[in-house]
Design a protein around this motif. Structure first.
Motif, mmCIF file in Angstrom:
data_model
loop_
_atom_site.group_PDB
_atom_site.id
_atom_site.type_symbol
_atom_site.label_atom_id
_atom_site.label_comp_id
_atom_site.label_asym_id
_atom_site.label_seq_id
_atom_site.Cartn_x
_atom_site.Cartn_y
_atom_site.Cartn_z
ATOM 1 N N LYS A 258 -10.349 -6.430 1.855
ATOM 2 C CA LYS A 258 -10.496 -6.351 0.397
ATOM 3 C C LYS A 258 -9.300 -6.973 -0.304
ATOM 4 O O LYS A 258 -9.450 -7.751 -1.259
ATOM 5 N N GLN A 259 -8.088 -6.644 0.158
ATOM 6 C CA GLN A 259 -6.895 -7.218 -0.473
ATOM 7 C C GLN A 259 -6.851 -8.732 -0.276
ATOM 8 O O GLN A 259 -6.490 -9.486 -1.185
ATOM 9 N N ASP A 260 -7.227 -9.194 0.931
ATOM 10 C CA ASP A 260 -7.218 -10.628 1.214
ATOM 11 C C ASP A 260 -8.104 -11.398 0.243
ATOM 12 O O ASP A 260 -7.740 -12.488 -0.225
ATOM 13 N N GLU A 262 -8.753 -10.759 -2.729
ATOM 14 C CA GLU A 262 -8.084 -10.871 -4.024
ATOM 15 C C GLU A 262 -6.970 -11.925 -3.992
ATOM 16 O O GLU A 262 -6.651 -12.538 -5.005
ATOM 17 N N ALA A 347 -3.006 -3.183 3.342
ATOM 18 C CA ALA A 347 -2.759 -4.621 3.283
ATOM 19 C C ALA A 347 -3.554 -5.362 4.355
ATOM 20 O O ALA A 347 -3.792 -4.843 5.451
ATOM 21 N N PHE A 351 -1.055 -10.533 3.000
ATOM 22 C CA PHE A 351 -0.157 -9.722 2.171
ATOM 23 C C PHE A 351 1.083 -10.463 1.665
ATOM 24 O O PHE A 351 1.624 -10.099 0.606
ATOM 25 N N ALA A 354 1.006 -11.247 -2.011
ATOM 26 C CA ALA A 354 0.868 -10.175 -3.000
ATOM 27 C C ALA A 354 2.125 -10.100 -3.870
ATOM 28 O O ALA A 354 3.228 -10.477 -3.453
#
Length: 371
Positions: A258-260, A262, A347, A351, A354
């Motif tokens: 999910k973070q990736d 973004e 993460a 990351f 970020a």
């Protein structure tokens, strides 16, 4: 009776002659079949060999190659490395860092370095195209050792001094293990960000490596098997249309966390056409063979290069990294207690892109922050 016997003998002789001719014809036909089969096999092998051969690379600066737009250094073996400088000038810098980019990337995609942090701490950073990427010449004999020696020679030609820092991301993180192995005497410190692992490193317990390997997609498991056991087929396997190729090479989006998802726009910002411009075989597929093929050393056998506390080594990893399983990094950190291990909750693999991560990573490295 004598006449009858002569007639029988003559008939037998004619029958024998016919059979002999038939056998001769059969042998001739079989011989022709063997010859035709051999020719067909040779043609098939020739076509198969041609199919698995990658096209010749288009070297930057050659008559049919891309133009040279970046500053480059010429190495002792005649190859060139393209580079990009960031932060403050070398003359004003207190800390000098060589950044090693990841898979399917290049010198213009380094970990973001804020100018404010660079000026506050006095940081100079240089990113470079690894062999075959961007505008750096390919190295058909590329290994972890050759990349480490490229880093050393780049630093020397740019005048970075007797010691410098190294930060490597993903495939660049694996290359950083090579720096710790082959040029530890030149390092002031090192940071490995989500470093790629080789599932066949003997230091991993078989069960742990198998469990991590099995978490990958089936197509990626097959891709790794090809790179490990038959590296000469890596190009063909990832360009043929019969079986699904590497999901990373194919840029499948749902392999990321999910973070990736973004952070991907930050990674993909800017012009990326240079990355594979000299040929996929000398860039991404060479990368895969070096990473997952035969290994020259196991990082878990390394000794602390900073036993006198003159530097630190940091390993950063996200616990939701879907590309490199966190369980393997935890095991490496346990085996090497001199590693400063940072596990990031929530993460993914990307990351380093970020907000605020560049500050944390660089500060921990150059300021020597401990656990």
């Amino acid at each position: 009776m004598v006449g009858v016997n002569k007639k029988i003998s003559a008939a037998s002789a004619r029958a024998h002659t016919r059979k002999k001719k038939q056998n001769s014809g059969l042998k001739l036909a079989m011989g022709m079949c063997k010859t035709i089969s051999l020719v067909v096999l040779m043609v098939f092998v020739a076509f198969a060999y041609q199919a698995i051969q990658p096209p010749a690379p288009k070297i930057c600066g050659s008559s049919d190659g891309p133009p040279i737009t970046a500053p480059r250094v010429k190495l002792s073996d005649g190859r060139h490395l393209a580079y990009k400088e960031h932060g403050v000038s070398k003359d004003k810098a207190k800390y000098k860092i060589v950044y090693i980019h990841g898979f399917d990337s290049f010198r213009l995609n380094p970990m973001p370095l804020s100018q404010e942090l660079a000026e506050d701490l006095g940081i100079y950073m240089v990113s470079f195209d690894r062999a075959g990427y961007g505008e750096s010449d390919p190295n058909p004999k590329r290994t972890d050792k050759s990349t480490a020696l490229d880093v050393e020679e780049l630093a020397d030609q740019l005048g970075l001094g007797s010691k410098f820092y190294v930060i490597g991301f993903s495939m660049g993180g694996k290359a950083t293990w090579g720096c710790l192995k082959y040029i530890p005497h030149r390092l002031a410190g090192a940071a490995l960000l989500a470093p790629v692992v080789n599932y066949w490193w003997p230091g991993f317990p078989a069960k742990l490596a198998t469990e991590a390997y099995d978490l990958q997609r089936a197509q990626d498991q097959w891709t790794l098997r090809v790179s490990h056991y038959a590296p000469f087929l890596t190009y063909w396997w990832n360009t043929q249309k019969w079986f699904p190729a590497s999901s990373v090479v194919s840029r499948v989006i749902d392999i990321f966390s999910k973070q990736d998802l973004e952070l991907i726009p930050r990674l993909l910002s800017g012009d990326r056409t240079q990355i594979r411009q000299q040929g996929e075989s000398v860039s991404i597929f060479s990368d895969m063979n070096v990473a997952f093929g035969g290994y020259t050393f196991d990082p878990m056998d390394l000794e602390n290069p900073f036993s006198n506390n003159e530097g630190t080594v940091h390993l950063w990893h996200g616990d939701e990294d879907l590309l490199v399983q966190v369980s393997l990094q935890r095991y490496i950190a346990q085996k090497l207690p001199w590693i400063q291990y940072h596990e990031l909750a929530g993460a993914g693999h990307l990351f380093p892109y970020a907000d605020g991560m560049n500050d944390a990573i660089v500060k921990s490295l150059v300021l020597g922050e401990k656990k």
